[in-house]
Each structure stands twice: as structure tokens, then as C-alpha cells.
Design an enzyme around this catalytic site. Structure first.
Site, PDB file in Angstrom:
ATOM      1  CD  GLU A 197      37.985  45.234  39.100  1.00 62.72           C
ATOM      2  OE1 GLU A 197      38.485  44.229  38.555  1.00 62.72           O
ATOM      3  OE2 GLU A 197      37.354  46.106  38.454  1.00 62.72           O
ATOM      4  CG  ASP A 214      41.674  43.757  39.384  1.00 61.51           C
ATOM      5  OD1 ASP A 214      40.588  43.250  39.687  1.00 61.51           O
ATOM      6  OD2 ASP A 214      41.819  44.584  38.472  1.00 61.51           O
ATOM      7  CG  HIS A 259      40.641  49.007  38.841  1.00 63.17           C
ATOM      8  ND1 HIS A 259      40.916  49.491  37.582  1.00 63.17           N
ATOM      9  CD2 HIS A 259      41.152  47.753  38.873  1.00 63.17           C
ATOM     10  CE1 HIS A 259      41.558  48.568  36.873  1.00 63.17           C
ATOM     11  NE2 HIS A 259      41.710  47.501  37.643  1.00 63.17           N
TER      12      HIS A 259
END
Length: 635
Positions: free
Chosen positions: A248, A250, A264
Site C-alpha cells: 500500500e 498512502d 507500507h
């Protein structure tokens, strides 16, 4: 942290009226499937984005968005009975995954996007409302994905690229998170990988992130009802045995108080269903799972700069006003295939570029972007057990971005930690470095309070642009600053007219060479250049702006200097112009609008002749008579 807050209300009357008119679905016993309903046609809201290059500017692409399957009406096939109501599975329709799959479907949506889910798309803008009250229930938040086409998510490969969007978080108080991020979902929502998934991207299936969320009602095309525990605080959600994990990135997590961007990493390379320890569940196994849940984050308040981002003009970045957010994904060698080494960020607001501040981190140096060195310094300073590097670090992000990631835009509140990890002190009793993340009160963020007091909150994302680094921030065709004053070595005389006027008139060969040199050295001093934003855009006139190389009039060609493009005279045209021995008036007319008194073609040979009707003389060319132009303008 969980981002799923599904709507589970009953359908509107129009759906119920159609039930008797539709045949029940024919389902094969023993097969676990995620099937789709037939009571409502799925209509995705349109949403425009732009792809940009440094040479041709930005071109618009018409796409659409789809809401996550968790928010959809899950009901008995051919009937209006809910299979999932509130935060419970119906025990009769769903006693086990196989029976549930045989009995239940997820339904399409049309006007429900706005009326039920609070999702409003218009042009290049997407507004996500917080609390939306409908006839049969109340919806909280939403999670949407960008579609390439009706049955496939848009996949972004952002290495050696930048991603830009405009955002308005002025209506997001403490406890809310308007998020824009990328995850390593399957482009088709898992249809090709999992035979039981018949819904796919068209119905928003296949979600995963680095938190390995357990609150998904379906994972890998199967109902996630084994070991299902309704949430004690969220009336619309619960937790199943399985989670869904993937890398991920963000790009943006924010409200009006705080913001962060976070990478992540995961040790798995694709969307993966987890159970037990591999999910990394709180509180005892958070760092034992396949994904790094904390992430390597750049959060200016947490790093000690408390004046960078906030809700008024006293902050460097004023969250009470819209802003542009630019994120660049830098590779080691500056190529699309090079290793990802840095994730940079800057902003634009009020006509100004606002750089991420350089901040000292734990005595390990000062940083203004995500790099391996920064991530090492952050975990050493905060000692919060973040295992981004251990789970693959930038190598994991590199792999995910090389394959391509799916764009997610969401708005949510937090039933696990009240969003304190974003905008307050977390843990709330913490006093160690990194615990303070924003100025919100430690008692803020309670979803019951936030949903009641700030039901009208919303976030707006707009003007998404992506492309080559440096290509997305032109912002249309703004008036650029005037070009620097030319120097004698740059453009003699400071303008083309002055330069030509200074050329010696005899001999002809010297004059011709001088005029040609003036044309080459003084084109930048003709007029203020313009930033071209569409590759097919062109004024199609002398000295005009050009976006395509073949759009200029005869005798002129599209000359590019970085993002600037202008129709300028070809060497042949300048040579012909010099042979005409132009007067001062003729020079001014040529510079003003391209007016000439000779043929506008390639001119390899010239013969000087005098026409008593014209002053100055006409230049005749060794070409057919029809090629001679007495007087013509290019516009």
C-alpha cells in the site's frame, strides 16, 4: 486500521417491485461464489483524469469510479431479504460460506451512488460525503476505486513518474480521514484468479491493503463469515476469520488538522488472504504478519514541525483552502525500469510552490522525502517497531509499482483508534518521540460523536494528473513570467528586428548570413512563450503556439524548448527573407504577423529582379511561376 464501513440498509421500493418480475438465479450446489444480483443495473459515475508528458502537455481521459463491494446491498437471490443486516450475517441464509454463496448476491447501484452512498462525481471532481441518510438506512463514509473500463480497475505504474491531484479537506474535522492511496489489488478484482468471484472490478471486489482488513464481507470470492464477530462499536461492521493483505502506498491521509504520506511494504507480492498470525492482528501480533502496518510515514507534525500544515493562513500550507498535491517517484537512474529510491512531495497553493520542509530526524541527518535513509532514521528515532524495511522496504514498493497499483479514494472514521494516530497523540498516554501527531484533543475522534456532530463533512478530490516528472503542474496555460532580458551574446540588439536592422547590407552573402543568424539567436525574444497543454492544440499561424509539429503554416515549424512550443521561421524562410533586402517596415510586418512578399517554400536558388509595382523588390525563385506570391500574410 479498518477502512470498511458498509451500508446494509434495505433496498428502495423500486427494487422490491421488480422482485416478482425476475426469475430466481440458478445456483450450483456446493460451489462457493460471489454472485451478482439482477434487480439493479450498475452505472458507474464518470470521472475525468489527465495523462501528461513534458513534450505534449496533458490529455484528458474519461474514466469512472466504482464503490467497494462492502457497501453494496447483499441480499437473497431474486428476493429483497438481506443476507447481511446491520453487522450480522443472516443465520438462515448464511449458516456457512457454501450455503451463503448459493443463497446471496451483491447488487448493482445507479442513483444510489449519490442518494445512498454520498458519492458525487462531476467532470474531474469527486466529492465523498460522510453521513448520508437514505430511506432504508444511514450510510457512513465510502471507498471508491478508479476504473479503466467497466470491468477493470485503472492500473498505475508510477516509477519515474509523478502523480498530482487537487484536494479540499476544509470540511474534515478531527477524527476523519479523506484518503487517496494505491494498493496492489488485482486489476479485474480477482475474477481470473478466483473462480468463485463473478462480480469482479465492475462491482468493486478484491480489496486489500497493508492492514490486512478482516471486515471485508467477501474475500477471494467467498463470504468471510467464518468466525464472524460483529463490531462492539460499529453497527455496520464486524470481523471475519480472514484478512486481505497487499502492499500500500498512502499518497494522502488527512483532515484539516494533520496530513501524512506513508509507504507500507509487504512480504507477499500480490493480494493474499491471511489468517491467524500472518494477518498481524492487534494487539499481540501486529509486527508478525506479512505486512508492515505502521509504515514509513512522513508526517511533519510528528517530526516536530507543528507550523507546516493547519486550518488557517498562519500555516505554510493552509488546509482551509484547496491545494494541489504533487508526489514524485524517483528511480536511481532516472528511468522507468530503475530501482525506486525516493518518494518526494511538494504542494501548490495560491499560485505558490510549497516544498516539504527539511526536518532533522533523530540525529541521523535532515530529510524532506521518503528514502531508505529516512526510514532508518525514523524507526531509530521513534522506536515504534515499524518494520517497513524488514518487510521489503523500497524493494517491495518497487515491485508493486512495476506491476501497477490501483487508485483508491475514501472517507472514513476510525472505530479502533479514533484517528488519534493521524491527528492527536497516539497512544493517548504516550510521551515518547513521535507520539504527538496533531493538535486534536486526545478525547476527540469518537465515531459516535463525529457522525452526529459532523454528518455534513466531506472531502473533494479533483484534477488528477499523472505522467512524466515535471509534466503535471503546468495547470493549463497560465501566463508565464516574462523571459529573461537577452544579452548581446544571446540576441544582439535584444530583438529580432533590432538584430536584422544592424546587419550590413553589403555584400548580399554577408547580409543573408547575418539575418539567418539573427533568426536562430533571437526567436526566444520575439514574444512571451506559452505552455502547451494539449498535443493537438495549435494556433496555426506565424509565431503562434503549437502543440503538434505539423500544424504550423508553410515556412514555419514547431520549435520546442522544454514545455514551450512556438511556430518559428524555417532556415529556408529566413534565407529567402534576407534575399528580399527588407525595409524596416517589412521587417516589422514580418515579425508582427509573418507578412512576406516572396514565395513561402524551400528556396535553394534565388534571382534578384525588380518589379516597379512593388517596394521593396520581389524575390523570384527558381520554381514555377505559380509559386510566386506578391504579398501574403501567414495569419
Amino acid at each position: 486500521l479498518s477502512r470498511a464501513l458498509p451500508f446494509t440498509g434495505r433496498p428502495p421500493p423500486s427494487w422490491a417491485m421488480k422482485v416478482a418480475l425476475r426469475a430466481a438465479l440458478i445456483l450450483t450446489p456446493g460451489i462457493v461464489c460471489q454472485k451478482i444480483g439482477t434487480l439493479k443495473d450498475e452505472r458507474h459515475p464518470g470521472f475525468a483524469i489527465q495523462q501528461c508528458t513534458n513534450s505534449h502537455g496533458c490529455t484528458t481521459q474519461q474514466k469512472s469510479v466504482v464503490i467497494d463491494a462492502n457497501w453494496r446491498w447483499t441480499h437473497e437471490a431474486g428476493q429483497s431479504t438481506n443476507c447481511f443486516s446491520g453487522n450480522h450475517w443472516d443465520p438462515k441464509l448464511c449458516p456457512d460460506p457454501t450455503t451463503c454463496s448459493q443463497n446471496c448476491v451483491i447488487e448493482g447501484a445507479n442513483e444510489e451512488y449519490m442518494q445512498t452512498y454520498g458519492v458525487k462525481a462531476s467532470g474531474s471532481s469527486l466529492e465523498l460525503g460522510f453521513v448520508t441518510k437514505a430511506q432504508y438506512g444511514t450510510n457512513v463514509g465510502s471507498r471508491t476505486y478508479l476504473l479503466e473500463q467497466d470491468d477493470a480497475y485503472k492500473v498505475f505504474k508510477l516509477k519515474n513518474r509523478e502523480f498530482t491531484f487537487d484536494v479540499d479537506v476544509s470540511h474534515l474535522p478531527c477524527g476523519l480521514n479523506g484518503a487517496l492511496y494505491f494498493v496492489k489489488m488485482d486489476p479485474d478484482g480477482g475474477m481470473s484468479k478466483y473462480s468463485g468471484n463473478e462480480a469482479g472490478a465492475r462491482f468493486g471486489t478484491g480489496y486489500c491493503d497493508a492492514q490486512c482488513p478482516h471486515d471485508l464481507k467477501f474475500i477471494n470470492g467467498e463470504p468471510n463469515l467464518l468466525g464472524w464477530n460483529p463490531s462492539p462499536t460499529d453497527p455496520n461492521s464486524g470481523f471475519g476469520k480472514y484478512g486481505s493483505c497487499c502492499s500500500e502506498m498512502d499518497i494522502w491521509e488527512a483532515n484539516s488538522i494533520s496530513t501524512a504520506y506513508t509507504a507500507h511494504a509487504c512480504s507477499v507480492k500480490e493480494q493474499t488472504r491471511c489468517s491467524g498470525t500472518s494477518c498481524g492482528d492487534n494487539p499481540n501480533h501486529r509486527f508478525d504478519g506479512v505486512c508492515d502496518k505502521n509504515g514509513c510515514d512522513f508526517q511533519t507534525y510528528r517530526l516536530g514541525n507543528t507550523t507546516f500544515f493547519g486550518p488557517d493562513a498562519s500555516f505554510a500550507l493552509d488546509s482551509s483552502k484547496p491545494m494541489s498535491v504533487v508526489t514524485q517517484f524517483v528511480t536511481a537512474d532516472g528511468t522507468d525500469t530503475g530501482q525506486l529510491t525516493e518518494i518526494r512531495r511538494f504542494y501548490k497553493q495560491g499560485g505558490k510552490t510549497i516544498e516539504t520542509p527539511t526536518i532533522p530526524v533523530g540525529g541521523k541527518g535532515s530529510f524532506d522525502s521518503l528514502t531508505k535513509g529516512y526510514c532508518e532514521a525514523e524507526v531509530a528515532a521513534f522506536k515504534d517497531h515499524t518494520n517497513f524495511l524488514a518487510k521489503g522496504g523500497f524493494e517491495s514498493m518497487d515491485a508493486a509499482m512495476s506491476d501497477g497499483m490501483v487508485l483508491v479514494m475514501s472517507l472514513w472514521d476510525d472505530h479502533e483508534a479514533d484517528m488519534l494516530w493521524l491527528d492527536s497523540t497516539y497512544p493517548s498516554h504516550g510521551s515518547v518521540p513521535g507520539a504527538k501527531r496533531g493538535s486534536c484533543d486526545k478525547a476527540s475522534g469518537d465515531p459516535k460523536v463525529v457522525e452526529k456532530q459532523h454528518a455534513d463533512a466531506f472531502v473533494k478530490f479533483s484534477n488528477i494528473r499523472f505522467g512524466e516528472i515535471g509534466s503535471t503542474t503546468a495547470g493549463g496555460a497560465p501566463t508565464p513570467p516574462p523571459p529573461p532580458s537577452p544579452t548581446p551574446s544571446d540576441c544582439p540588439g535584444g530583438s529580432l528586428a533590432a538584430c536584422i536592422s544592424a546587419c550590413p547590407s553589403n555584400p548580399q552573402s554577408v547580409y543573408t548570413a547575418c539575418v539567418t543568424e539573427c533568426g536562430a539567436r533571437c526567436q526566444h525574444a520575439l514574444v512571451s512563450p506559452r505552455i502547451v497543454t494539449t498535443e493537438h492544440w495549435c494556433e496555426s499561424r506565424a509565431w503562434g503556439w503549437c502543440g503538434a509539429g505539423d500544424c504550423c503554416p508553410a515556412g514555419f515549424s514547431c520549435t520546442r524548448r522544454s514545455k514551450l512550443a512556438q511556430c518559428t521561421p524555417t532556415p529556408a524562410l529566413l534565407e529567402a527573407f534576407a534575399h528580399s533586402m527588407p525595409s524596416k517596415a517589412a521587417i516589422e510586418a514580418f515579425i508582427a504577423n509573418g507578412t512576406t512578399i516572396f514565395a513561402r517554400f524551400g528556396l535553394p536558388m534565388f534571382t534578384q529582379a525588380t518589379d516597379a509595382s512593388l517596394t521593396p523588390p520581389v524575390v523570384k525563385v527558381a520554381m514555377p511561376t505559380s509559386a510566386i506570391v506578391n504579398k501574403a500574410a501567414f495569419n
